[in-house]
Write an enzyme that holds these catalytic residues in place. Structure first.
Site, PDB file in Angstrom:
ATOM      1  N   ASP A 233      -3.784   7.066 -13.356  1.00  0.00           N
ATOM      2  CA  ASP A 233      -2.320   7.201 -13.420  1.00  0.00           C
ATOM      3  C   ASP A 233      -1.866   8.495 -14.083  1.00  0.00           C
ATOM      4  O   ASP A 233      -0.714   8.885 -13.946  1.00  0.00           O
ATOM      5  CB  ASP A 233      -1.715   6.017 -14.178  1.00  0.00           C
ATOM      6  CG  ASP A 233      -1.786   4.715 -13.393  1.00  0.00           C
ATOM      7  OD1 ASP A 233      -2.396   4.720 -12.310  1.00  0.00           O
ATOM      8  OD2 ASP A 233      -1.234   3.704 -13.861  1.00  0.00           O
TER       9      ASP A 233
ATOM     10  N   ARG B 269       7.686   5.905  13.848  1.00  0.00           N
ATOM     11  CA  ARG B 269       7.845   4.893  12.805  1.00  0.00           C
ATOM     12  C   ARG B 269       8.071   5.507  11.441  1.00  0.00           C
ATOM     13  O   ARG B 269       7.699   6.660  11.199  1.00  0.00           O
ATOM     14  CB  ARG B 269       6.576   4.057  12.688  1.00  0.00           C
ATOM     15  CG  ARG B 269       6.485   2.964  13.708  1.00  0.00           C
ATOM     16  CD  ARG B 269       5.176   2.221  13.556  1.00  0.00           C
ATOM     17  NE  ARG B 269       5.115   1.140  14.529  1.00  0.00           N
ATOM     18  CZ  ARG B 269       3.992   0.603  14.968  1.00  0.00           C
ATOM     19  NH1 ARG B 269       2.836   1.044  14.536  1.00  0.00           N
ATOM     20  NH2 ARG B 269       4.032  -0.375  15.832  1.00  0.00           N
TER      21      ARG B 269
ATOM     22  N   GLY C  41       0.378   3.763 -10.031  1.00  0.00           N
ATOM     23  CA  GLY C  41       1.304   4.459 -10.932  1.00  0.00           C
ATOM     24  C   GLY C  41       2.191   3.406 -11.549  1.00  0.00           C
ATOM     25  O   GLY C  41       3.266   3.100 -11.064  1.00  0.00           O
TER      26      GLY C  41
ATOM     27  N   GLU D 205       3.708   2.081  -7.336  1.00  0.00           N
ATOM     28  CA  GLU D 205       3.755   0.612  -7.509  1.00  0.00           C
ATOM     29  C   GLU D 205       4.741   0.182  -8.594  1.00  0.00           C
ATOM     30  O   GLU D 205       5.286  -0.915  -8.558  1.00  0.00           O
ATOM     31  CB  GLU D 205       2.365   0.087  -7.852  1.00  0.00           C
ATOM     32  CG  GLU D 205       1.846   0.668  -9.164  1.00  0.00           C
ATOM     33  CD  GLU D 205       0.463   0.209  -9.574  1.00  0.00           C
ATOM     34  OE1 GLU D 205      -0.091  -0.698  -8.949  1.00  0.00           O
ATOM     35  OE2 GLU D 205      -0.047   0.782 -10.547  1.00  0.00           O
TER      36      GLU D 205
ATOM     37  N   HIS E  17      -6.604  -0.478  -4.744  1.00  0.00           N
ATOM     38  CA  HIS E  17      -7.795  -0.070  -5.490  1.00  0.00           C
ATOM     39  C   HIS E  17      -8.681   0.930  -4.752  1.00  0.00           C
ATOM     40  O   HIS E  17      -9.606   1.469  -5.359  1.00  0.00           O
ATOM     41  CB  HIS E  17      -8.591  -1.312  -5.902  1.00  0.00           C
ATOM     42  CG  HIS E  17      -7.861  -2.134  -6.923  1.00  0.00           C
ATOM     43  ND1 HIS E  17      -6.820  -2.953  -6.599  1.00  0.00           N
ATOM     44  CD2 HIS E  17      -7.992  -2.205  -8.275  1.00  0.00           C
ATOM     45  CE1 HIS E  17      -6.343  -3.521  -7.688  1.00  0.00           C
ATOM     46  NE2 HIS E  17      -7.032  -3.078  -8.727  1.00  0.00           N
TER      47      HIS E  17
ATOM     48  N   ARG F 273      -9.033   3.956  -6.667  1.00  0.00           N
ATOM     49  CA  ARG F 273      -9.868   3.995  -7.880  1.00  0.00           C
ATOM     50  C   ARG F 273     -11.346   3.984  -7.549  1.00  0.00           C
ATOM     51  O   ARG F 273     -12.177   4.158  -8.445  1.00  0.00           O
ATOM     52  CB  ARG F 273      -9.560   2.776  -8.752  1.00  0.00           C
ATOM     53  CG  ARG F 273      -8.328   2.924  -9.551  1.00  0.00           C
ATOM     54  CD  ARG F 273      -8.247   2.085 -10.802  1.00  0.00           C
ATOM     55  NE  ARG F 273      -9.001   0.882 -10.902  1.00  0.00           N
ATOM     56  CZ  ARG F 273      -8.517  -0.272 -11.379  1.00  0.00           C
ATOM     57  NH1 ARG F 273      -7.254  -0.345 -11.733  1.00  0.00           N
ATOM     58  NH2 ARG F 273      -9.280  -1.315 -11.507  1.00  0.00           N
TER      59      ARG F 273
HETATM   60  O1  F6P Z   1      -5.842   1.902 -14.323  1.00  0.00           O
HETATM   61  C1  F6P Z   1      -4.475   1.883 -14.086  1.00  0.00           C
HETATM   62  C2  F6P Z   1      -4.190   1.082 -12.877  1.00  0.00           C
HETATM   63  O2  F6P Z   1      -4.912   1.619 -11.811  1.00  0.00           O
HETATM   64  C3  F6P Z   1      -2.727   0.962 -12.556  1.00  0.00           C
HETATM   65  O3  F6P Z   1      -2.221   1.991 -11.788  1.00  0.00           O
HETATM   66  C4  F6P Z   1      -2.669  -0.354 -11.861  1.00  0.00           C
HETATM   67  O4  F6P Z   1      -1.395  -0.934 -11.997  1.00  0.00           O
HETATM   68  C5  F6P Z   1      -3.687  -1.161 -12.586  1.00  0.00           C
HETATM   69  O5  F6P Z   1      -4.638  -0.265 -13.068  1.00  0.00           O
HETATM   70  C6  F6P Z   1      -4.320  -2.213 -11.711  1.00  0.00           C
HETATM   71  O6  F6P Z   1      -5.085  -3.026 -12.522  1.00  0.00           O
HETATM   72  P1  F6P Z   1      -6.105  -4.143 -12.002  1.00  0.00           P
HETATM   73  O7  F6P Z   1      -7.355  -3.439 -11.596  1.00  0.00           O
HETATM   74  O8  F6P Z   1      -6.294  -5.021 -13.181  1.00  0.00           O
HETATM   75  O9  F6P Z   1      -5.461  -4.810 -10.843  1.00  0.00           O
END
Ligand code: F6P
Length: 344
Positions: A128, A163, A171, A223, A273, A276
């Protein structure tokens, strides 16, 4: 020295690169023994560890996630938690603890350092990019790249079908990912938590753009974006066991409102995710490596209660006390004077 390390909070690309750098410089240069705690604070309280060695970390540089595992939660959540942590540190003969984490884990680290005098060093981590005291956190660059790649792909399908695509990115409290990915991906509108949005205004922008002959648009929504009061209502959100509100879903609301108000065919896409996961970018591998080296150096400088940080192009330290309990909002100049210029 004997140094403990944990990774806490949500995972983030670059965590293994930090651990590898700590092991490398700790073992090779300082002759340290590095002890990795599994599953964040749980591993400290339950004494679940693995050795973090140069040999063991081989091949981990490009790997996403964390070899130590990670959790939310804190020793302050249970009555005996803090005593368990201090007992682990002294019984295991640990001289210091490096905490690699986001706002939550760093707050715990700071409180523990203040209340118990434990020798703690913090390393800022979050996709974030919302931690005070550092210009950038590792993982952010990777998340922006993933979101930008997704937006690039969405452009072609949006154009083929005339669209509107609403892309929800992470975030929680700040719109760093949304703003950067919005600029890089050529978004029509970017909605961030720092600026509550008026859905009617969003729709007007889209209609204006479509009147000018463009029939495909990308709307990027963080988000944590929130509608202006008195406009549309957010549904109640689930809270996890740590009181963490489970976000995700604003993109669906925005998409259905746009569709209903403009008549434009609109689709929501929640990246979630994916942002991440997987391998860190080269930028994040370098930043994570620099942070890991700086963290083990900070241990040997006895810079207790400090967090390693990037300021300009230099790695430095900043007191955890100045960092915790605050959120670094998206750069107003970047949002208002750069990103917004491209809004329809
Ligand atoms: O690490 C921060 C974050 O990626 C946020 O942006 C997000 O809201 C949160 O973690 C999601 O957490 P979890 O993995 O517990 O769903």
């Amino acid at each position: 020295m004997r140094v403990g390390v944990l990774t806490g909070g949500g995972d983030c690309p670059g965590l293994n690169a930090v651990l590898r750098a700590i092991a490398r410089k700790g073992e090779r240069v300082y002759g340290d023994e590095i002890v990795g705690f599994l599953d964040a604070w749980d591993g400290v309280m339950e004494r679940r560890t693995i050795p973090l060695t140069i040999e063991g970390m081989r091949g981990s540089l490009p790997k996403g996630g964390t070899v130590l595992g990670t959790r939310r939660g804190s020793p302050f959540d249970r009555p005996d938690g803090v005593d368990l942590v201090t007992a682990t540190m002294s019984d295991m003969g640990l001289d210091a603890l490096i905490v690699v984490g986001g706002n939550g884990s760093l707050s715990v680290a700071c409180k523990l350092h203040q209340e118990t005098g434990l020798n703690i060093i913090g390393v800022p981590k979050t996709i974030d990019n919302d931690i005070e005291g550092t210009d950038v956190t590792f993982g952010f660059n990777t998340a922006v790249q993933i979101a930008t790649d997704a937006i690039d792909r969405l452009h072609t399908t949006a154009e083929s079908h005339d669209r509107v695509m609403v892309v929800e990115v992470m975030g929680r409290h700040s719109g760093w990912i949304a703003t950067h990915a919005g600029i890089a991906g050529g978004a029509t509108v970017v909605l961030v938590p720092e600026h509550p949005f008026d859905i009617e205004e969003v729709c007007e922008r889209l209609v204006r753009r479509h009147r000018r002959g463009r029939f495909a648009s990308i709307v990027v929504v963080a988000e944590g974006a929130i509608p202006q009061e008195g406009t549309i209502a957010l549904a109640d959100r689930e809270v996890d066991q740590f009181g963490h509100i489970r976000l995700g879903g604003i993109g669906h609301l925005v998409a259905s409102e746009i569709g209903a108000r403009t008549g434009f065919e609109t689709r929501p896409v929640l990246l979630g995710h994916v942002q991440r996961g997987g391998t860190p970018t080269a930028y994040d591998r370098v930043l994570s490596t620099r942070f890991g080296i700086a963290a083990i150096d900070a241990v040997h400088e006895h810079a207790w209660g400090q967090m390693v940080a990037l300021r300009g192009d230099r790695i430095t330290h900043t007191p955890l006390l100045d960092v915790v309990g605050r959120t670094r909002a998206v750069d107003p100049d970047l949002f208002e004077n750069v990103a917004s210029v491209f809004f329809a």
